[in-house]
Design an enzyme around this catalytic site. Sequence first.
Site, PDB file in Angstrom:
ATOM      1  CB  SER A  73      17.611  45.675  36.193  1.00 38.47           C
ATOM      2  OG  SER A  73      17.287  44.599  37.015  1.00 38.47           O
ATOM      3  N   GLY A  74      20.532  46.487  36.650  1.00 36.36           N
ATOM      4  CA  GLY A  74      21.688  46.746  37.337  1.00 36.36           C
ATOM      5  C   GLY A  74      21.421  47.360  38.759  1.00 36.36           C
ATOM      6  CE  LYS A  84      22.247  52.788  33.569  1.00 39.41           C
ATOM      7  NZ  LYS A  84      23.249  52.854  34.630  1.00 39.41           N
ATOM      8  CB  ALA A  85      14.872  48.715  34.775  1.00 38.57           C
ATOM      9  CB  VAL A  86      18.467  48.135  30.047  1.00 38.02           C
ATOM     10  CG1 VAL A  86      18.612  48.228  28.578  1.00 38.02           C
ATOM     11  CG2 VAL A  86      19.426  48.852  30.887  1.00 38.02           C
ATOM     12  CE  LYS A 101      21.750  52.087  29.142  1.00 39.68           C
ATOM     13  NZ  LYS A 101      23.308  52.413  29.481  1.00 39.68           N
ATOM     14  CG  ASP A 144      31.165  47.707  37.304  1.00 44.93           C
ATOM     15  OD1 ASP A 144      31.579  46.606  36.961  1.00 44.93           O
ATOM     16  OD2 ASP A 144      29.930  47.547  37.964  1.00 44.93           O
TER      17      ASP A 144
END
Length: 511
Positions: free
Chosen positions: A164-165, A168-170, A184, A295
Amino acid sequence: MKRRKRMVAGGLCLSFLLGSLLNMQTGPTGPGSDHRDSPLRLYRGDSELRVGETPGTDPVSDPLPDSLQALDKQIRERYYEVLRYRGVGGPGRTDPVRPLERRRLMDLDLEPGGPSWDTRHSRYRNPPVPNLQQPGSPGRAATGAPWLGCISVLNLTELRYLGSGYTKAVYRADLNQSFSVALKSVDFRGHDMESCVRRFGSVPDCYRLASFKLLKEMNLMDRLRHRNVLRLYGYCYQATGGIQALTAITELGNPLEMIQLLQTAWEERFRVCLSLVRLIYFLAHSPLGSVSLLDFRPRQFVLVGGELKVSDLDDATVDEPSCPPAPPHGCNINFPARNFSLPCSRGRCIGINEKRNLYNAYRFFFTYLLPHSAPSTLRPLLDRIVNATGELQWSVDETLVHMEEVLHLYKTGLYLHNNTHTHTADYKEVLDSSIPGENYHCWPSYQHDVCLLSVFSLQEAVRVCESHAHCRAFILTNQTTWTGHQLVWFKSGSTGLSQARGQATYIRMSS
């Protein structure tokens, strides 16, 4: 009957999504993670429900109107950004003041009569979420790719948390046990959600704000279709009785591990850099204009079959800033170690997005991956590329021309023409054979603890063997790399010679 089947399928899809969200809460169970003890949050109107609760329990307290107004402003700005990347327009071209529950988020109508966010905050109505089936939206996958929706989600198995960032979680999931995809979704414990809830106190609307960021990324994946942009395979949105869940279904890639990449063969590292330059060239001339990846860290990219692809586009922008009003009207690009000044053109900093992408490619990728262990005859050209991008002397068009020149020299074997090496030994050829053992380590190898390299020709294999002190034999395999080079095992001895159809062993006889 069809309507009933659709309702049943939708309910099953929603159950899966809510299960995914529950896994999202309990997924990372490592040190410092509090996902394991976090309850799943569902949203019905502006009330927050927890697992085990029923509608009618006390909702969260009302946020302050001023705070809600600030949140509403952010939602509107992000909404207009989504519209802009779909080519729909901005505030002057659409009416944002409609109840969210009266519009379509994706391809499904929300249930009428459900509780509305506007019921208790009628003064601060949020804009509608755009319907992705309109022109210019991700209504289909890229050519040759499947289009997946909520029904496809029902067949997903082996759901696994990947990471995750901020937003979002993947997850990884398998479809029909033969096709893997990435899922996502908004991470309820991510930085964006937690900081928003702490500030504004409205979980449903913070989710809506974060989901617009995911929606922006989905639109960009669709508009920016390219071999080095992760494919959007589909999406699933469910809103039943005010409960909302949005999941993007994308191509699955392997995370880019720089430490591991530094240890692999030069040919694969060059492929990553070439993919990156091709991507930057496309972004500089994209249908949306010049796109900048704000980014640019390696974690924003993945590898798919050895090809580099950008996987995170929610921080991309096409905005090129206006020139400063005060003289000398230059446009500055600031990096941690360097600053650059670009000329102003027609009142805007034209080319700043391209230059930012190019320098980030230099500082995050080229300096580490391009020159090291490259063929000696290619190093001068590779050094020129690294130095020119580090000083922003070339445009991305010029950089791509030089990278393609390196590829041409390597694929055609022209990089070997200036080699003056003379053989110092004779070799015995044994067809349809191999040597299972007798391994030694060389760097960089395609596999650790062995010496597996790629060569253009038999003559190059001989030269490599004679440059290694431990080499006493080598095996030409029937496997090739993406450039057409042949994979070769280099061995420290020739004992245990065994049959291997299609391979050829060359044993060093004298020196």
